[in-house]
Design a protein around this motif. Structure first.
Motif, PDB file in Angstrom:
ATOM      1  N   ALA A  67      -6.723  -0.722   7.371  1.00  0.00           N
ATOM      2  CA  ALA A  67      -7.521  -1.937   7.510  1.00  0.00           C
ATOM      3  C   ALA A  67      -6.702  -3.156   7.098  1.00  0.00           C
ATOM      4  O   ALA A  67      -6.093  -3.176   6.025  1.00  0.00           O
ATOM      5  CB  ALA A  67      -8.771  -1.834   6.645  1.00  0.00           C
ATOM      6  N   LEU A  77       2.315   1.686  -3.356  1.00  0.00           N
ATOM      7  CA  LEU A  77       1.258   2.080  -4.278  1.00  0.00           C
ATOM      8  C   LEU A  77       0.960   3.568  -4.182  1.00  0.00           C
ATOM      9  O   LEU A  77       0.715   4.244  -5.178  1.00  0.00           O
ATOM     10  CB  LEU A  77       0.000   1.254  -3.959  1.00  0.00           C
ATOM     11  N   GLU A  78       0.978   4.074  -2.964  1.00  0.00           N
ATOM     12  CA  GLU A  78       0.584   5.475  -2.767  1.00  0.00           C
ATOM     13  C   GLU A  78       1.764   6.441  -2.780  1.00  0.00           C
ATOM     14  O   GLU A  78       1.571   7.650  -2.645  1.00  0.00           O
ATOM     15  CB  GLU A  78      -0.191   5.608  -1.459  1.00  0.00           C
ATOM     16  N   PRO A  83      -6.960  -4.446  -0.834  1.00  0.00           N
ATOM     17  CA  PRO A  83      -6.378  -3.388   0.003  1.00  0.00           C
ATOM     18  C   PRO A  83      -6.013  -3.898   1.395  1.00  0.00           C
ATOM     19  O   PRO A  83      -4.996  -3.492   1.951  1.00  0.00           O
ATOM     20  CB  PRO A  83      -7.502  -2.349   0.090  1.00  0.00           C
ATOM     21  N   LEU A  84      -6.824  -4.806   1.929  1.00  0.00           N
ATOM     22  CA  LEU A  84      -6.528  -5.325   3.271  1.00  0.00           C
ATOM     23  C   LEU A  84      -5.185  -6.037   3.288  1.00  0.00           C
ATOM     24  O   LEU A  84      -4.385  -5.885   4.215  1.00  0.00           O
ATOM     25  CB  LEU A  84      -7.621  -6.304   3.717  1.00  0.00           C
ATOM     26  N   ASN A 101      -6.460  -7.756   7.486  1.00  0.00           N
ATOM     27  CA  ASN A 101      -7.094  -9.012   7.881  1.00  0.00           C
ATOM     28  C   ASN A 101      -6.491  -9.430   9.220  1.00  0.00           C
ATOM     29  O   ASN A 101      -5.344  -9.884   9.258  1.00  0.00           O
ATOM     30  CB  ASN A 101      -6.790 -10.112   6.854  1.00  0.00           C
ATOM     31  N   ARG A 137      -2.805  -5.656   0.986  1.00  0.00           N
ATOM     32  CA  ARG A 137      -1.726  -4.723   0.600  1.00  0.00           C
ATOM     33  C   ARG A 137      -1.272  -3.881   1.782  1.00  0.00           C
ATOM     34  O   ARG A 137      -0.158  -3.378   1.795  1.00  0.00           O
ATOM     35  CB  ARG A 137      -2.195  -3.831  -0.548  1.00  0.00           C
ATOM     36  N   ASN A 138      -2.152  -3.696   2.761  1.00  0.00           N
ATOM     37  CA  ASN A 138      -1.772  -2.967   3.975  1.00  0.00           C
ATOM     38  C   ASN A 138      -0.849  -3.783   4.853  1.00  0.00           C
ATOM     39  O   ASN A 138      -0.216  -3.257   5.760  1.00  0.00           O
ATOM     40  CB  ASN A 138      -3.021  -2.597   4.787  1.00  0.00           C
ATOM     41  N   LEU A 139      -0.826  -5.075   4.618  1.00  0.00           N
ATOM     42  CA  LEU A 139      -0.079  -5.977   5.478  1.00  0.00           C
ATOM     43  C   LEU A 139       1.198  -6.471   4.781  1.00  0.00           C
ATOM     44  O   LEU A 139       2.257  -6.555   5.386  1.00  0.00           O
ATOM     45  CB  LEU A 139      -0.985  -7.170   5.796  1.00  0.00           C
ATOM     46  N   ARG A 154       0.823  -1.205   0.000  1.00  0.00           N
ATOM     47  CA  ARG A 154       0.000   0.000   0.000  1.00  0.00           C
ATOM     48  C   ARG A 154       0.863   1.263   0.000  1.00  0.00           C
ATOM     49  O   ARG A 154       0.578   2.232  -0.710  1.00  0.00           O
ATOM     50  CB  ARG A 154      -0.905  -0.036   1.233  1.00  0.00           C
ATOM     51  N   GLU A 172     -12.785  -1.122  -5.483  1.00  0.00           N
ATOM     52  CA  GLU A 172     -11.456  -1.620  -5.125  1.00  0.00           C
ATOM     53  C   GLU A 172     -11.255  -1.588  -3.607  1.00  0.00           C
ATOM     54  O   GLU A 172     -10.679  -2.511  -3.027  1.00  0.00           O
ATOM     55  CB  GLU A 172     -10.360  -0.801  -5.821  1.00  0.00           C
ATOM     56  N   HIS A 174      -2.401  -2.016  -8.056  1.00  0.00           N
ATOM     57  CA  HIS A 174      -3.868  -1.965  -7.951  1.00  0.00           C
ATOM     58  C   HIS A 174      -4.499  -3.326  -8.249  1.00  0.00           C
ATOM     59  O   HIS A 174      -5.639  -3.574  -7.885  1.00  0.00           O
ATOM     60  CB  HIS A 174      -4.447  -0.934  -8.927  1.00  0.00           C
ATOM     61  N   GLN A 175      -3.756  -4.183  -8.933  1.00  0.00           N
ATOM     62  CA  GLN A 175      -4.303  -5.496  -9.286  1.00  0.00           C
ATOM     63  C   GLN A 175      -3.847  -6.605  -8.349  1.00  0.00           C
ATOM     64  O   GLN A 175      -4.208  -7.761  -8.532  1.00  0.00           O
ATOM     65  CB  GLN A 175      -3.896  -5.854 -10.726  1.00  0.00           C
TER      66      GLN A 175
END
Lengths: 780, 284, 157
Positions: free
Chosen positions: C54, B79-80, B102-103, C56, B105-107, B76, C125, B97-98
């Motif tokens: 956010a 990406l940003e 998002p959950l 998992n 990608r945050n990890l 993430r 998304e 993005h593919q």
């Protein structure tokens, strides 16, 4: 027009918030797995590694000796009663071919043993210590294999009643005739025939199956279960475990989706037996993998449809042959098979000659059961594909062909009477039908006239539009039963007690809306308690699109009875001021009872008087409803798709479902039922499929590889609620829970044909299958 | 439940500390970035989890056009990051993005992604095409091409600290193409291409296909069709055809080998067209 | 081992097994709004905000969250007042069974915190990792749009 009969509603037809909504959006512990009971044992199941085998020996002593293990259950120490896990009315139309634990395993995932232990780790450790010696048997992994001469017999036991022909692996058989179909085809100008096949698909509710059991202070067994059928759970568990029914209480808390997979008594017996044996609470939660290998699936089917029509497009002969795979056990085998015809064929009631027949066969694959659509989904794939082919053959617009042959208000179909749920059906005349209008509105919305047959191409991508029409039912006539109790409180509020089971559909809310409408109060004044066998009256449960129509009617009746009592008290109160009042002309509104002369009293005053002052009694009523018919909701569905001819990818650009469900009691919730079932249906059409190894093991038992659609995959779904009024329904309503799921497969298949000229007859339409079909057609 | 075998969870603050722990605990230690694969695969031998999350490796930087991404930066964050936004026409965010959700990608960290080497990895396929280098440290620091990291040998007591992308030369372009069953899915096949042009001639090309279902790998025969060409339709066609013929595709439960072969053709063709379009569009 | 977390604004210390996941710890400690749907990062029902993002929670080892701020669905409404996302999910009919709802709302909150004015594609998304089997997502999209509008208005006063 039917709509003219529609009265002016105050609460019905409004988008009321869900009565359980605030608790759900704030994360309150409302689900079966959210309750912590001290000393709860964790129950884990040992599943069969073999598709077909006899258990020669089973030794659990080492597992039992493991510290922290409370008990181990196997066929050696559990009741051997035969039963069906199908949560259906009694007597169930499914064979009693299952046991808690059997001496034979019939699919990879079948129950071999279960362990209850202090922790999950210990339970899993103990499972590994159970020694089982199997004698492997030849396995049947296809319907053709099941029917082949000399095939192994899956249910060779002698004590399973209700199997149609166990020696031939046939769980159920249906054969009905109307007119003379051979003669009908002989008289037809155009005949088409198609064979369609559907896949193994799983419900994949986001909440897996959960059961928590304990003994209450009085030693009664309490079962909290994520079930669609609490009363059937009570009955079946009582029988299987030989516990008096009155010693069992079943509670359905909020449940995280069902779609049919929770219309099954899948785990309650296990947890209950652990609690009875140990005196301790027991919790069983299926893992996601177990959901795939060991819960239930949709019946995969092969369906042949043959249609004969006159040159003017009048359907004349209709034949449908079904081969259904019920997997290792016959749960819902007969009824799903029947529904393939009973929920599809009446829509083309003009055909005078109809033959519907088929079999449901056993295989050594996962067990099929109830799944939203219940056979109709499979049937419509074949029927509506064939209708498109017939339109081709006739050189007629498929939309016009359907219009010409579809059922209308005032008409009937002999199928209604001939074919019911596992037995003969009930004759009925259609009293509300917005199908014609649905076709018109849907076609306009998708742009049928402009887009059909145009095949616009951009690079490798070609677009097309397709459509199909559908009906379902509203409950099972003369079988389903629902009851409701309405009880008044002295602040003018009401308790609504219903056996009906809200599995996320919002039925608690729409049933409250019905009561509120009749009683002249806002929904906030109706306190709903549902699905608790100790507290609420009986209801067969949430399946067969029954709740709105059947349970709704029970609520309507109970509320009307309470209304009558209210008016009597009100009339007495107002009559004290002189004059006789015509009770029939009282109106309940704004929490008041208003007399014909315009004078009124509040509901609170009425109840206070009845409770504390004069002629004291509890204003309350219980009412039941058993439907004599099952008015079908109707739907016309349309899709525009884009097919990438280089990759075979099919993208649904837009989906339109125009649905007649009578009066939509809560329009957003009705739309939500359709949107959700359409999204699931698009998944069936494009991505969802259980895959099996050559040994019958599920190869993709995860949401990682069994692809249900996410927010980026679901196209815009436009739901059009077509107004109609069902005179036999509560406040004019019909049910709407299932119908949407029948649309996507044939609609998308027909749209693909419009775009690129190929007929796909096997679901799902994966890019690979589409590309293969495109290649097979070339050069052309 | 989680990981019952784990006895120790440590969060070293420096690289030396982390390496020391890995050396000491040997095979029973497992370094994690986001820790996703550790939880998913739950190897029974792991007793010590070494969380690298506190190492000062959480950055995305640019230095004279070269991009350095610290191993602990999440997908993430990459990406940003404004740093990668315009790099080669925005191909990095386009790919990210593919990736998963998002959950996740945050990890997921960039280092964890490269080391885990999941065969469907979109990041690896693109980074191979971009000619990325990775910095490894086992006490001593060395930089190797990402390509040389695979086939992923066990990195004993070694930590991948950084990935570096070369400065994007003028007249170069890249594109990424992914094919999956749904949007939140691993690739049935992914493709990335990179081309560098001088005076209208292609002087450098990298064509990578991944999820075949093996890890992304370059396709030299396809690259050879491009170098020296003007990237005209017919050379793209030839490269795509060569890719189809030379890619080592196999069957798994997600797709057949034959189908993957078709996807290689389509993917290489489409990503080369996309890259060419970006050149024409005047992007770097 | 001991870990300390700020859960929904409250400082908490938990005794955990070093192999525990954050999901297990949170549910054990009574945060039942955090749901388990797959335990593998595929469904998103267990999503919580971890230091504002956010994730998992089924894939986060509890030790990794030590010292972090966690927001679960239980911490979203303040003093009985629902968050605009919760209001919008109710008003738009985006809640059916409600099992995916906590995770869906948490993912939406992450989205709207960082992208106050997302278009439809960005919303799709944003909740791509949150599977819902009941709704078809149509009503969620509307709810998130409606909530975004309310939150922007609130921000601009």
């Amino acid at each position: 027009m039917a709509e003219e009969r529609r009265p002016a509603f105050v609460v019905v037809g409004k988008n009321e918030r869900k009565v359980d909504g605030v608790a759900l959006v704030t994360g309150k512990p409302k689900f079966a797995g959210d309750l912590d009971l001290p000393g709860t044992l964790c129950v884990k199941i040992l599943h069969s590694p073999h598709a077909h085998a006899r258990i020669v020996e089973i030794d659990a002593s080492e597992a039992e000796g493991l510290p922290g293990v409370a008990c181990v259950l196997t066929h050696q120490n559990t009741p051997l009663t035969r039963y069906t896990t199908a949560g259906q009315g009694y007597p169930e139309p499914s064979p009693y071919d299952a046991r808690m634990f059997d001496t034979k395993v019939r699919f990879v995932g079948d129950r071999v043993a279960a362990v209850a232990a202090e922790t999950e780790e210990i339970a899993l450790e103990a499972l590994k210590k159970i020694r089982v010696r199997y004698e492997e048997l030849p396995a049947i992994l296809s319907v053709d294999g099941a029917l082949a001469a000399g095939a192994p017999i899956i249910h060779d036991e002698k004590d399973s009643p209700g199997i149609y022909d166990a020696a031939k692996n046939i769980a159920a058989d249906v054969d009905i005739d109307v007119g003379d179909v051979a003669q009908g085809f002989a008289e037809s100008d155009v005949i088409v025939e198609t064979v369609c096949e559907t896949q193994y698909a799983q419900h994949a509710p986001i909440e897996p199956h959960v059961v928590l059991t304990n003994l209450d202070e009085d030693g009664r067994l309490v079962i909290r279960s994520s079930t669609q059928v609490p009363f059937h759970v009570r009955r079946i568990v009582a029988r299987v475990l030989d516990v008096p029914l009155h010693r069992i209480r079943v509670i359905k808390p909020r449940i995280g989706g069902g779609f049919g997979v929770k219309q099954e008594v899948l785990l309650e017996d296990l947890a209950a037996l652990v609690t009875l044996r140990t005196g301790r609470p027991a919790l069983v939660v299926l893992s996601r993998q177990e959901e795939f290998i060991a819960s239930r699936t949709r019946h995969p089917m092969r369906i042949r449809v043959k249609l004969g029509a006159r040159s003017d497009g009048a359907l004349h002969a209709l034949e449908m042959e079904v081969l259904s795979n019920t997997g290792a056990y016959g749960t819902h085998a007969l009824t799903v098979l029947s529904n393939v015809g009973s929920k599809t064929l009446p829509i083309y009631n003009k055909a005078k000659n109809v033959h519907f027949f088929g079999k449901a066969v056993y295989t050594n694959l996962p067990v099929a059961g109830a799944y939203r659509g219940y056979g109709a989904t499979q049937g419509y794939f074949a029927l509506e594909t064939a209708m498109d082919e017939l339109a081709d053959g006739l050189g007629m617009d498929p939309l016009k062909l359907r219009r010409r042959n579809a059922i209308r208000v005032g008409e009937s179909s002999p199928i209604f009477e001939k074919l019911g749920e596992g037995r003969e059906g009930v004759a009925q005349t259609v009293k509300s039908c917005g199908l014609e209008r649905a076709i018109e509105l849907g076609a306009a919305r998708i742009g049928w006239e402009e887009k059909r047959g145009k095949r616009p191409r951009q690079g490798s991508r070609v677009r097309g539009v397709g459509m199909s029409i559908h009906m379902q039912g509203s409950g099972i006539p003369q079988i389903d039963m629902a009851a409701a109790t309405v009880k008044m409180n002295e602040d003018g509020s009401f308790n609504l007690l219903i056996g009906a089971t809200d599995l996320g559909t919002g039925s608690d809310t729409i049933l409250a809306q019905i009561a509120a409408e009749i009683l002249g109060v806002p929904v906030s004044k109706v306190i709903v308690t549902s699905s608790d066998t100790d507290v609420t009256p009986f209801d067969t449960g949430a399946y067969a699109s029954s709740t709105t129509y059947v349970s709704g009617k029970a609520v309507e009746r109970a509320a009307l009875a309470v209304r009558e009592q209210i008016v009597q008290v009100a009339a007495a109160m107002l009559a004290d001021d002189g004059g006789n009042l015509d009770e029939a002309r009282f109106v309940l509104k704004n929490e008041r009872a208003v007399a014909p002369n315009g004078r009124g009293v509040t509901l609170a005053e009425i109840c206070q008087r009845a409770m504390y002052q004069t002629g004291q009694f509890q204003i309350a009523a219980t009412a039941s409803f058993v439907p004599d018919e099952s008015p079908p909701p109707f739907m016309a569905s349309f899709a525009e798709v884009e097919v990438d001819t280089e990759t075979g990818r099919v993208q649904v650009l837009e989906y339109v479902a125009a649905v007649d469900c009578g009066v939509a009691i809560n329009p957003k919730m009705a739309e939500g039922q359709v949107e959700g079932s359409v999204a699931n249906g698009i998944g069936f059409a494009l991505t969802e499929e259980m895959l099996f190894s050559s040994k019958g093991r599920v190869r993709n038992p995860t949401l990682f590889d069994y692809k249900i659609l996410g927010a980026r995959d679901v196209p815009p779904i436009e739901v059009i609620l077509v107004p109609s009024f069902e005179p036999t329904g509560p406040v004019g309503a019909k049910s709407v829970g299932e119908i949407g799921i029948n649309g996507p497969i044939p609609t998308i298949a027909n749209a693909i044909h419009d775009a690129v000229g190929i007929r796909l007859t096997k679901t799902p339409f994966t890019p690979e299958r589409v590309l293969d079909a495109l290649r097979a057609r070339r050069p052309g | 439940m989680g990981l019952p075998s784990v006895k120790e969870f440590v969060r070293p603050g420096t690289l030396d500390e982390a390496l020391e722990l890995l050396r000491e605990r040997g095979e029973r230690a497992w370094p994690i970035g986001g820790g996703i694969d550790l939880v998913l695969f739950a190897p029974r031998e792991v007793e010590t989890v070494v969380d690298l999350g506190r190492l000062p490796l959480r950055y995305v930087r640019e230095n004279e056009g070269r991009i350095s991404i610290g191993a602990i930066a999440t997908l993430r964050e990459v990406l940003e990051s404004p740093v990668v936004r315009d790099y080669l026409g925005g191909v990095i965010p386009e790919m990210l993005h593919q990736v998963a959700s998002p959950l996740l990608r945050n990890l997921a960290t960039i280092g964890g992604t490269l080391v885990s080497a999941n065969p469907w990895s979109d990041v690896i396929t693109l980074f191979l095409a971009l000619g990325a280098d990775v910095v490894l440290s086992d006490g001593k620091t060395r930089t190797i091409p990402l390509e040389k990291l695979y086939p992923a040998r066990a990195l004993r007591a070694t930590i991948l600290t950084e990935v570096r992308l070369p400065s994007s030369a003028r007249e170069s372009a890249a594109a990424f193409w992914k094919f999956s069953r749904t949007a939140f899915d691993v690739a049935l096949l992914n493709c990335a291409t990179f081309v560098r042009m001088v005076g209208g001639r292609c002087v450098e090309a990298r064509v990578v296909a991944g999820g075949t279902p093996q890890l992304g790998a370059r396709l030299p025969r396809a690259e050879a069709c491009l170098v020296g060409s003007g990237l005209d339709d017919s050379s793209i066609e030839r490269a795509a055809e060569a890719a189809r013929e030379s890619a080592d595709v196999r069957e798994d439960r997600r797709a057949s080998a034959d189908y993957r072969r078709e996807l290689v053709l389509v993917g290489v063709k489409r990503s080369l067209h996309e890259a060419r379009g970006r050149l024409a569009g005047g992007e770097r | 081992m001991k870990i300390s977390l700020t859960v929904n604004g409250a400082q908490r210390a938990f005794d955990v097994h070093p192999g525990d996941t954050l999901l297990e710890v949170l549910r054990r400690e009574g945060y039942k709004g955090v749901k388990k749907g797959c335990g593998a990062g595929d469904c998103g029902a267990c999503a919580v905000l971890l230091d504002g993002r956010a994730v998992n929670s089924c894939l986060v080892l509890a030790g990794k969250a030590d010292g972090s701020e966690v927001l679960t669905i239980e911490g979203l409404s303040k003093d009985g007042a629902l968050h605009p996302l919760q209001e919008a999910f109710l008003d738009e009919g985006a809640v059916q069974c409600g099992y995916c709802t906590p995770g869906m709302i948490i993912a939406s909150l992450d989205l709207l915190t960082h992208h106050p004015d997302p278009n439809e594609e960005e919303i799709r998304e944003g909740i791509a990792g949150n599977l819902c089997r009941c709704t078809g997502y149509t009503k969620e999209l509307r709810a998130i749009q409606a909530a975004a509008e309310k939150m922007r208005e609130a921000r601009h006063g």
